[in-house]
Write a protein that holds these residues in place. Structure first.
Motif, PDB file in Angstrom:
ATOM      1  N   SER A   3      69.375  97.702  10.417  1.00 32.96           N
ATOM      2  CA  SER A   3      69.603  97.732   8.986  1.00 32.96           C
ATOM      3  C   SER A   3      70.665  98.802   8.700  1.00 32.96           C
ATOM      4  O   SER A   3      70.681  99.842   9.383  1.00 32.96           O
ATOM      5  N   HIS A  80      70.203  84.770   8.176  1.00 32.69           N
ATOM      6  CA  HIS A  80      69.407  85.987   8.057  1.00 32.69           C
ATOM      7  C   HIS A  80      70.272  87.105   7.480  1.00 32.69           C
ATOM      8  O   HIS A  80      71.332  87.444   8.028  1.00 32.69           O
ATOM      9  N   ILE A  82      70.325  91.086   6.187  1.00 29.74           N
ATOM     10  CA  ILE A  82      69.679  92.404   6.181  1.00 29.74           C
ATOM     11  C   ILE A  82      69.917  93.056   4.826  1.00 29.74           C
ATOM     12  O   ILE A  82      71.009  93.557   4.538  1.00 29.74           O
ATOM     13  N   ASN A 112      65.903  89.697   4.647  1.00 32.86           N
ATOM     14  CA  ASN A 112      65.146  90.648   5.445  1.00 32.86           C
ATOM     15  C   ASN A 112      64.925  91.905   4.617  1.00 32.86           C
ATOM     16  O   ASN A 112      65.854  92.661   4.334  1.00 32.86           O
ATOM     17  N   SER A 164      61.928  87.425   3.952  1.00 34.38           N
ATOM     18  CA  SER A 164      61.600  87.595   5.361  1.00 34.38           C
ATOM     19  C   SER A 164      61.243  89.061   5.546  1.00 34.38           C
ATOM     20  O   SER A 164      62.120  89.920   5.646  1.00 34.38           O
ATOM     21  N   ASP A 166      60.408  92.515   6.905  1.00 35.50           N
ATOM     22  CA  ASP A 166      60.654  93.250   8.151  1.00 35.50           C
ATOM     23  C   ASP A 166      59.470  94.151   8.436  1.00 35.50           C
ATOM     24  O   ASP A 166      59.351  95.248   7.883  1.00 35.50           O
ATOM     25  N   THR A 205      58.911  86.366   8.387  1.00 35.24           N
ATOM     26  CA  THR A 205      58.883  87.782   8.768  1.00 35.24           C
ATOM     27  C   THR A 205      59.806  88.013   9.949  1.00 35.24           C
ATOM     28  O   THR A 205      60.222  87.077  10.632  1.00 35.24           O
ATOM     29  N   PHE A 206      60.110  89.282  10.177  1.00 34.21           N
ATOM     30  CA  PHE A 206      60.579  89.746  11.473  1.00 34.21           C
ATOM     31  C   PHE A 206      59.456  90.607  12.019  1.00 34.21           C
ATOM     32  O   PHE A 206      59.119  91.640  11.442  1.00 34.21           O
ATOM     33  N   TRP A 261      62.537  83.802  17.080  1.00 37.05           N
ATOM     34  CA  TRP A 261      63.698  84.689  16.931  1.00 37.05           C
ATOM     35  C   TRP A 261      64.548  84.718  18.197  1.00 37.05           C
ATOM     36  O   TRP A 261      65.777  84.585  18.151  1.00 37.05           O
ATOM     37  N   SER A 341      73.231  86.437  12.667  1.00 42.47           N
ATOM     38  CA  SER A 341      72.826  86.767  11.314  1.00 42.47           C
ATOM     39  C   SER A 341      74.033  86.647  10.397  1.00 42.47           C
ATOM     40  O   SER A 341      75.138  86.345  10.836  1.00 42.47           O
TER      41      SER A 341
END
Length: 514
Positions: A3, A80, A82, A112, A164, A166, A205-206, A261, A341
């Motif tokens: 991130s 995806h 961040i 995320n 999603s 994290d 989710t991650f 993933w 991503s």
């Protein structure tokens, strides 16, 4: 996830199919190599069963497919994002990203979300931007066919978002930790930009496999979080990325599906395969949804004083294209695909613009724009969604690769060589999209190789070897027909150098202009 030039000749490897090696005839001509790629090796999709697609991308469109999934669920492609890298974003920033992603075939952003106090406001900005985009879209036609990328595609529909979480960042040990997740879900459940699946709010989710939320089992933990018995939340379609053995899926009835993933890259020194997907699909029930991953690259270079992760996954052999071909070929069992991503700069697999706030990754990201992959991605997404590769209307060339030898030494870089560096070889990777057959010449300095490629998509690679006094070479691709040059592409900045400033294993990516 993070991130905030040689005079010797070498054999050119070429393939125009997703899973097999193409037969080649090769003739040596002094310091260059000429390769003939037989047109018979490129299979037409014309006449292919409507529920399948040829393993070989071509410029010949197949007849429109009939729905092939037993529940008639259309394919969808996500990216995806961040949120932790969007600190300075405005609604206009989100709107720009959404418009770009939508134009390349992406249906939704997976947001995320981490624990930073400012992230809820950025999630709100994202939903506001999606609302503006969709409102504008509703006032225009969405059924037109476009050739903006050099091939036929259908204009995009409404753009969606979904959360999603994290779970490597958000707290999840106490019973009260469910509140933050539930607040997010409830806030956007009825938003017009919310991605719904089977009539429910899509949530992912991650990680999260270590969460308890005060419960005694993993299943009960997530029931409490996203499907509480008091029905305080709208119905959720839960497709997390838990890093668990898929054999445990039957013990987790809270799952409405699973996101693999790590299916986006090979986990060792070998090519990506569909076997990891099968390991998940085979353990999911008939009413559960499988979501695959697709990723173009992976390199991260943090020392012990920061995130302490310094390694690569193998991106050789046209990883992104090979992965998408697997997903296209197996589209009947893969209703959802998430691209990893859009903006994870720290792990070098970003597809969108280098914008926002980088997580201390500037030394290997700045100067390495990856948007050249977007049109190639769109080509595959079109086939993934429709069951037919789009008709190619214009010559395109996509080039990518590292800018420095894998074995180069950089004593000044105290972080050191990334783990697994020996898994990658020094090549320039190339893909061409051709409406008609042409000679393709790839070169870097005095190393030059020519391939006679048929219409359609072809994969090529050029070995990059610097010997003697040659310290660098500039990459170039030329398309010619009948002795006349149709396209010359020499992307600025694509120079392979023997003297790296650091252990930078990021990919330089370029696409020929339209």
């Amino acid at each position: 996830m993070t991130s905030a030039s040689s005079t010797s000749t070498s054999k050119l490897s070429v393939t125009s199919t997703g899973t097999s090696t193409t037969k080649l005839s090769v003739t040596s001509t002094g310091t260059s190599t000429t390769t003939v790629l037989s047109s018979s090796s490129v299979l037409s999709t014309t006449g292919a069963p409507s529920s399948s697609i040829s393993s070989s991308p071509t410029s010949v469109a197949s007849s429109a497919p009939t729905p092939d999934d037993k529940r008639l669920v259309p394919r969808a492609a996500f990216a995806h994002v961040i949120v932790g890298n969007t600190y300075n974003y405005t609604i206009n920033s989100w709107a720009s990203d959404i418009a770009l992603a939508a134009s390349k075939g992406i249906d939704a952003f997976a947001l995320n979300v981490g624990s930073d106090s400012w992230e809820p406001s950025q999630v709100a900005n994202a939903y506001a931007a999606a609302g503006q985009y969709n409102a504008k879209l509703n006032s225009t036609s969405t059924t037109a066919t476009t050739t903006a990328s050099g091939f036929n595609t259908t204009a995009s529909g409404p753009f969606k978002l979904f959360l999603s979480f994290d779970m490597t960042s958000l707290p999840c040990s106490a019973a009260t930790d469910v509140q933050q997740l539930q607040t997010y879900i409830a806030a956007y459940a009825n938003n017009t930009g919310q991605m719904m699946y089977n009539g429910r709010v899509l949530v992912s989710t991650f990680a999260g496999e270590s969460c308890t939320f005060g419960a005694g089992t993993l299943n009960q933990a997530w029931v409490n979080a996203v499907k509480p018995v008091n029905a305080s939340l709208p119905p959720v379609w839960f497709v997390p990325s838990f890093f668990v053995d898929p054999q445990t899926f039957p013990n987790l009835p809270v799952l409405d599906g699973a996101f693999h993933w790590n299916s986006g890259w090979p986990m060792g020194n070998y090519n990506v395969s569909f076997a990891p997907d099968v390991s998940y699909i085979s353990k999911l029930g008939a009413n559960q949804t499988y979501m695959a991953a697709a990723s173009p690259w992976f390199f991260t270079h943090y020392g012990p004083d920061t995130y302490n992760k310094n390694f690569i996954y193998r991106g050789d052999d046209w990883l992104f294209a090979a992965r998408w071909e697997q997903l296209v070929q197996n589209r009947t069992t893969v209703p959802l695909t998430e691209v990893i991503s859009w903006n994870d700069f720290g792990e070098s697999h970003y597809m969108g613009p280098v914008a926002g706030v980088q997580p201390m990754s500037q030394s290997w990201v700045n100067g390495f724009d990856h948007q050249g992959w977007l049109d190639l991605m769109q080509y595959y997404i079109t086939a993934y969604k429709t069951g037919a590769y789009p008709t190619i209307t214009k010559d395109r060339v996509f080039l990518w690769g590292r800018l420095y030898p894998a074995n180069a030494s950089v004593p000044a870089d105290t972080v050191g060589k990334p783990a697994n560096y020996e898994w990658t070889q020094d090549y320039m990777w190339a893909i061409t999209l051709l409406p008609t057959a042409a000679n393709i010449t790839l070169s870097c300095g005095s190393t030059t190789q020519t391939t006679l490629a048929p219409a359609g998509l072809s994969k090529l690679k050029l070995p990059l070897k610097l010997t003697g006094s040659t310290a660098s070479c500039a990459a170039k691709a030329v398309i010619a027909r009948g002795g006349k040059t149709a396209l010359t592409f020499a992307p600025a900045g694509y120079t392979f150098s023997a003297n790296p400033p650091s252990y930078n294993f990021n990919a330089f990516v370029a696409a020929s202009p339209l």
